[in-house]
Design a protein around this motif. Structure first.
Motif, PDB file in Angstrom:
ATOM      1  N   CYS A   1      67.088  65.411  40.451  1.00  0.00           N
ATOM      2  CA  CYS A   1      67.634  64.730  41.511  1.00  0.00           C
ATOM      3  C   CYS A   1      68.848  64.243  41.131  1.00  0.00           C
ATOM      4  O   CYS A   1      68.524  63.593  39.971  1.00  0.00           O
ATOM      5  N   PRO A   2      69.870  64.052  41.502  1.00  0.00           N
ATOM      6  CA  PRO A   2      70.839  62.944  41.279  1.00  0.00           C
ATOM      7  C   PRO A   2      70.731  61.497  40.934  1.00  0.00           C
ATOM      8  O   PRO A   2      71.342  61.011  40.199  1.00  0.00           O
TER       9      PRO A   2
ATOM     10  N   ALA B   1      71.612  58.324  33.041  1.00  0.00           N
ATOM     11  CA  ALA B   1      73.058  57.906  32.466  1.00  0.00           C
ATOM     12  C   ALA B   1      72.836  56.293  32.247  1.00  0.00           C
ATOM     13  O   ALA B   1      73.510  55.899  31.160  1.00  0.00           O
ATOM     14  N   ALA B   2      72.713  55.606  33.333  1.00  0.00           N
ATOM     15  CA  ALA B   2      72.794  54.187  33.330  1.00  0.00           C
ATOM     16  C   ALA B   2      72.080  53.466  31.897  1.00  0.00           C
ATOM     17  O   ALA B   2      72.395  52.765  31.093  1.00  0.00           O
TER      18      ALA B   2
END
Length: 63
Positions: A8-9, A16-17
């Motif tokens: 999921c996004p 990514a963070a």
């Protein structure tokens, strides 16, 4: 099965963070460890499965 690409996004944003703030020192340490392990495995492989000796000649008698 879910993978990073199909997650999921929210998960992708969190990943990514995390990667953005991961200390470079830790990443380099992992890279060095992987390279060292690869060298060790290749050395053991060469020891366990040595390359056959190549016999030089004109090929006569190989019929």
């Amino acid at each position: 099965m879910k993978t990073r690409e199909t997650a999921c996004p929210g998960y992708q944003a969190a990943l990514a963070a995390h990667r953005a703030v991961a200390p470079e020192r830790r990443i380099d340490g992992h890279r060095r460890s992987c390279e060292q392990q690869t060298r060790a495995v290749r050395a053991l492989s060469r020891q366990a499965f040595p390359e056959p000796e190549v016999v030089q000649g004109d090929g006569a008698g190989l019929d």
